[in-house]
Design a protein around this motif. Structure first.
Motif, PDB file in Angstrom:
ATOM      1  N   LEU A   1      -6.577  -8.794   3.907  1.00 58.83           N
ATOM      2  CA  LEU A   1      -5.767  -7.860   4.691  1.00 58.83           C
ATOM      3  C   LEU A   1      -5.544  -6.518   3.992  1.00 58.83           C
ATOM      4  O   LEU A   1      -5.233  -5.529   4.643  1.00 58.83           O
ATOM      5  CB  LEU A   1      -4.422  -8.506   5.028  1.00 58.83           C
ATOM      6  CG  LEU A   1      -4.512  -9.840   5.792  1.00 58.83           C
ATOM      7  CD1 LEU A   1      -3.138 -10.431   6.002  1.00 58.83           C
ATOM      8  CD2 LEU A   1      -5.199  -9.666   7.126  1.00 58.83           C
ATOM      9  N   MET A   2      -5.646  -6.479   2.658  1.00 56.39           N
ATOM     10  CA  MET A   2      -5.420  -5.235   1.931  1.00 56.39           C
ATOM     11  C   MET A   2      -6.691  -4.672   1.313  1.00 56.39           C
ATOM     12  O   MET A   2      -6.726  -3.515   0.903  1.00 56.39           O
ATOM     13  CB  MET A   2      -4.408  -5.456   0.803  1.00 56.39           C
ATOM     14  CG  MET A   2      -2.971  -5.328   1.192  1.00 56.39           C
ATOM     15  SD  MET A   2      -2.477  -3.668   1.625  1.00 56.39           S
ATOM     16  CE  MET A   2      -0.729  -3.922   1.819  1.00 56.39           C
TER      17      MET A   2
ATOM     18  N   PHE B   1      -4.974   2.113   8.264  1.00 59.75           N
ATOM     19  CA  PHE B   1      -5.821   1.332   9.171  1.00 59.75           C
ATOM     20  C   PHE B   1      -5.573   1.768  10.610  1.00 59.75           C
ATOM     21  O   PHE B   1      -4.432   1.905  11.041  1.00 59.75           O
ATOM     22  CB  PHE B   1      -5.502  -0.157   9.018  1.00 59.75           C
ATOM     23  CG  PHE B   1      -6.282  -1.052   9.944  1.00 59.75           C
ATOM     24  CD1 PHE B   1      -7.589  -1.391   9.648  1.00 59.75           C
ATOM     25  CD2 PHE B   1      -5.708  -1.543  11.100  1.00 59.75           C
ATOM     26  CE1 PHE B   1      -8.314  -2.220  10.492  1.00 59.75           C
ATOM     27  CE2 PHE B   1      -6.430  -2.361  11.952  1.00 59.75           C
ATOM     28  CZ  PHE B   1      -7.735  -2.703  11.646  1.00 59.75           C
TER      29      PHE B   1
ATOM     30  N   VAL C   1      -0.352   4.199  -0.450  1.00 63.07           N
ATOM     31  CA  VAL C   1      -1.356   5.225  -0.171  1.00 63.07           C
ATOM     32  C   VAL C   1      -1.947   5.793  -1.471  1.00 63.07           C
ATOM     33  O   VAL C   1      -3.156   5.728  -1.675  1.00 63.07           O
ATOM     34  CB  VAL C   1      -0.805   6.361   0.730  1.00 63.07           C
ATOM     35  CG1 VAL C   1      -1.910   7.356   1.050  1.00 63.07           C
ATOM     36  CG2 VAL C   1      -0.243   5.768   2.032  1.00 63.07           C
TER      37      VAL C   1
ATOM     38  N   ASP D   1       0.848  -1.192   0.000  1.00 65.21           N
ATOM     39  CA  ASP D   1       0.000   0.000   0.000  1.00 65.21           C
ATOM     40  C   ASP D   1       0.883   1.241   0.000  1.00 65.21           C
ATOM     41  O   ASP D   1       1.528   1.549   1.001  1.00 65.21           O
ATOM     42  CB  ASP D   1      -0.896  -0.020   1.247  1.00 65.21           C
ATOM     43  CG  ASP D   1      -1.811   1.181   1.288  1.00 65.21           C
ATOM     44  OD1 ASP D   1      -1.840   1.932   0.294  1.00 65.21           O
ATOM     45  OD2 ASP D   1      -2.499   1.354   2.305  1.00 65.21           O
TER      46      ASP D   1
ATOM     47  N   PRO E   1      -6.490  -4.626   7.767  1.00 60.12           N
ATOM     48  CA  PRO E   1      -5.427  -4.182   8.661  1.00 60.12           C
ATOM     49  C   PRO E   1      -4.085  -3.854   8.014  1.00 60.12           C
ATOM     50  O   PRO E   1      -3.323  -3.090   8.591  1.00 60.12           O
ATOM     51  CB  PRO E   1      -5.276  -5.341   9.640  1.00 60.12           C
ATOM     52  CG  PRO E   1      -6.196  -6.383   9.248  1.00 60.12           C
ATOM     53  CD  PRO E   1      -7.018  -5.942   8.123  1.00 60.12           C
ATOM     54  N   LEU E   2      -3.761  -4.417   6.869  1.00 51.91           N
ATOM     55  CA  LEU E   2      -2.433  -4.121   6.319  1.00 51.91           C
ATOM     56  C   LEU E   2      -2.374  -2.803   5.566  1.00 51.91           C
ATOM     57  O   LEU E   2      -1.312  -2.383   5.146  1.00 51.91           O
ATOM     58  CB  LEU E   2      -1.948  -5.261   5.416  1.00 51.91           C
ATOM     59  CG  LEU E   2      -1.220  -6.412   6.133  1.00 51.91           C
ATOM     60  CD1 LEU E   2      -0.737  -7.425   5.134  1.00 51.91           C
ATOM     61  CD2 LEU E   2      -0.049  -5.927   6.958  1.00 51.91           C
ATOM     62  N   ARG E   3      -3.508  -2.139   5.409  1.00 54.24           N
ATOM     63  CA  ARG E   3      -3.477  -0.808   4.779  1.00 54.24           C
ATOM     64  C   ARG E   3      -2.778   0.177   5.700  1.00 54.24           C
ATOM     65  O   ARG E   3      -2.856   0.060   6.923  1.00 54.24           O
ATOM     66  CB  ARG E   3      -4.908  -0.335   4.508  1.00 54.24           C
ATOM     67  CG  ARG E   3      -5.535  -1.051   3.338  1.00 54.24           C
ATOM     68  CD  ARG E   3      -6.823  -0.376   2.952  1.00 54.24           C
ATOM     69  NE  ARG E   3      -7.395  -1.011   1.780  1.00 54.24           N
ATOM     70  CZ  ARG E   3      -8.461  -0.550   1.145  1.00 54.24           C
ATOM     71  NH1 ARG E   3      -9.074   0.539   1.569  1.00 54.24           N
ATOM     72  NH2 ARG E   3      -8.915  -1.175   0.084  1.00 54.24           N
ATOM     73  N   ARG E   4      -2.117   1.163   5.102  1.00 49.78           N
ATOM     74  CA  ARG E   4      -1.343   2.096   5.916  1.00 49.78           C
ATOM     75  C   ARG E   4      -2.234   2.982   6.768  1.00 49.78           C
ATOM     76  O   ARG E   4      -1.814   3.482   7.809  1.00 49.78           O
ATOM     77  CB  ARG E   4      -0.455   2.987   5.025  1.00 49.78           C
ATOM     78  CG  ARG E   4       0.586   2.258   4.243  1.00 49.78           C
ATOM     79  CD  ARG E   4       1.578   1.509   5.090  1.00 49.78           C
ATOM     80  NE  ARG E   4       2.446   2.347   5.875  1.00 49.78           N
ATOM     81  CZ  ARG E   4       3.569   1.921   6.458  1.00 49.78           C
ATOM     82  NH1 ARG E   4       3.952   0.677   6.310  1.00 49.78           N
ATOM     83  NH2 ARG E   4       4.296   2.733   7.169  1.00 49.78           N
TER      84      ARG E   4
END
Lengths: 151, 368
Positions: free
Chosen positions: A116-117, A145, A64, A62, A140-143
């Motif tokens: 997760l992404m 989150f 962004v 990610d 959860p793995l997104r920046r």
């Protein structure tokens, strides 16, 4: 030693069939239009002289601004490896084609990325959460989150 | 007259002695024959990849110990190789030898667990498992000498290894190398020709080469299908290019072959360790690096080893800070698990437990 194909070499292999869909290439990798990723993978797997029969891993990063999906692939016949990249823009329901039809082993990894992404894979046989439970809020793995559970 | 049968769905696990951790299989049966399998996991998901984004490069090492907790050394090694590629540093010769030695001892320990629990799943309760654990125990004692820990070792560091082995390590290792091959032989004589083991494993759970490759299967499962691919040979890291060893393969790709490949790999690992003891040079064990590493921004690297379970890879992206921007684990257990459905459909309930044992998954690594 496993030889790593450079971006230039990959570009030369692919330019004839997919010239318009090769967006950029770097030292070790090549950036491909997400719409064509399935066809490119099929070509790399099937054509003689390349035979990338093995998918090592699929990773989503990610940045962004966009999501980058990285495919590490290996050709056992020629002992060489290559890296393909795809960029997907937009944070609301970003999607790209699945490569499960090319390498069935992509199944769990794409489900993991979906979980997760939050990227959807079109044409995936069984796209549902794999690590977290159904109804878990967010990816959860997104920046961006933020913890949903406050202690 | 044919009987009309109705499929029945049964849950195996999540708490079941033969699932090797907290793991659930939703299996649909027609009588005793399996028609569908849906592996359900995530019970041990700790978010290691997310946690890695908030720790510095050396701290992440402790997270890798906890992925496949039966093979911490090889996890360390894969992660260190990825960080070294990112930083562009090399490892001194002695450090490389110590790494390979530790990794091969770890491979023996991990394969012993795989074999022990495989036999336990076959119904040989405890006895062969204790034979395996006896040997594993001495390996863990050696690890304790090396770094003070038995399971969560964190022995390897970016740039080399954590410390020079203490003086009494070398005699202990030599003693281990003298005693152990005999114990392995004893175990082999006990089980390899055993009637029940042979009947229940030969010809069950067959995996073809084509299907194994398409499903991204690696490690002993791939080699059991008869395809000789080992990253230690194909893409030698550390000092595997200076070491002489064979890559054992199976013939039929059945449960017995996977089991046999692990047995043979243990012997090859002994061969590698004894070569390391002979060849290890004097010198520094680690390249001196700052305590807090700061790789250049927006670099990426993929570090890979042949772990006991298969190809273990770490994909790292740096952003110029002290923590990785992204740390992805390519876990062999997760990808080997995908082939389970293909292996099980059409077989009977009793074969299911055996086949799951022969794949040798570790839930810490599947769920991460």
């Amino acid at each position: 030693m496993t030889k790593s194909l450079t971006g230039k070499e990959l570009h030369d292999y692919l330019v004839q069939g997919f010239g318009a869909y090769l967006l950029d290439y770097g030292e070790q990798d090549i950036l491909i239009d997400p719409q064509k990723i399935e066809e490119v993978c099929e070509y790399l797997r099937g054509s003689s002289g390349l035979e990338f029969s093995f998918l090592n891993s699929i990773t989503a990063v990610d940045y962004v601004e966009y999501f980058e999906i990285v495919y590490h692939i290996t050709s056992f016949s020629y002992n060489q490896q290559a890296i393909l990249k795809v960029r997907v823009y937009g944070r609301e329901e970003p999607a790209l084609p699945s490569v499960c039809s090319v390498w069935p082993g992509a199944n769990f990894q794409e489900r993991e990325i979906f979980d997760l992404m939050g990227l959807s894979f079109k044409g995936h046989p069984n796209l549902k959460r794999i690590m977290l439970w159904e109804g878990f809020p967010g990816h959860p793995l997104r920046r961006d989150f933020e913890d949903v559970i406050k202690y | 007259m044919a009987f009309k049968t109705e499929p029945m769905t049964i849950n195996i696990g999540p708490q079941h002695p033969s699932t090797h951790g907290v793991f659930r299989l939703r299996v649909t049966f027609d009588g005793e024959v399996i028609v569908d399998v849906d592996p359900i996991f995530g019970y041990l998901h700790r978010g290691s990849e997310k946690l890695a984004e908030e720790r510095n490069y050396v701290q992440v090492l402790t997270l890798t110990d906890r992925l496949d907790y039966t093979a911490s050394m090889t996890n360390n090694q894969a992660y260190c190789l990825a960080v070294e590629k990112l930083m562009g540093v090399s490892v001194p010769e002695r450090g490389k030898y110590l790494r390979v030695m530790a990794a091969e001892l770890q491979r023996i320990a991990s394969h012993l667990i795989a074999i022990g629990f495989f036999l336990q799943d076959l119904g040989a309760l405890a006895t062969p498992l204790m034979y395996c654990f006896r040997l594993r125990e001495s390996i863990l004692d050696l690890f304790e000498m090396l770094c003070g820990a038995r399971i969560t070792v964190s022995y390897m560091r970016p740039g080399g290894v954590f410390a020079e082995p203490p003086e009494d390590f070398w005699p202990a290792l030599r003693r281990f190398m003298e005693e152990s091959p005999g114990l392995i032989e004893e175990l082999e004589n006990l089980i390899m020709e055993n009637e029940i083991v042979v009947v229940r494993t030969k010809g069950t759970g067959i995996l073809g080469i084509e299907s194994a490759i398409a499903n991204s299967v690696s490690g002993p499962v791939l080699r059991g299908s008869g395809f000789a691919w080992d990253w230690r040979k194909a893409d030698p890291y550390d000092i595997y290019d200076q070491i002489d060893f064979d890559v054992p393969v199976g013939n039929n790709g059945d449960n017995y072959d996977r089991f046999q490949v692990r047995m043979e790999e243990i012997k090859q690992s002994f061969k590698i360790v004894s070569q390391c003891i002979r060849q290890i040079p004097d010198g520094p064990i680690r390249t001196e690096l700052p305590l807090v590493l700061r790789p250049p921004a927006w670099q990426e690297s993929y570090g890979r080893v042949e772990s006991p379970k298969g190809e273990l890879g770490f994909y790292l992206v740096s952003d110029g800070s002290v923590a990785p921007y992204r740390c992805k684990v390519r876990s062999p257990s997760l990808l080997n698990l995908h082939v389970l459905k293909e292996l099980l459909v059409g077989w009977k309930l009793a074969d299911m437990i055996v086949t799951l044992g022969s794949i040798d998954i570790n839930m810490g690594e599947v769920d991460r």
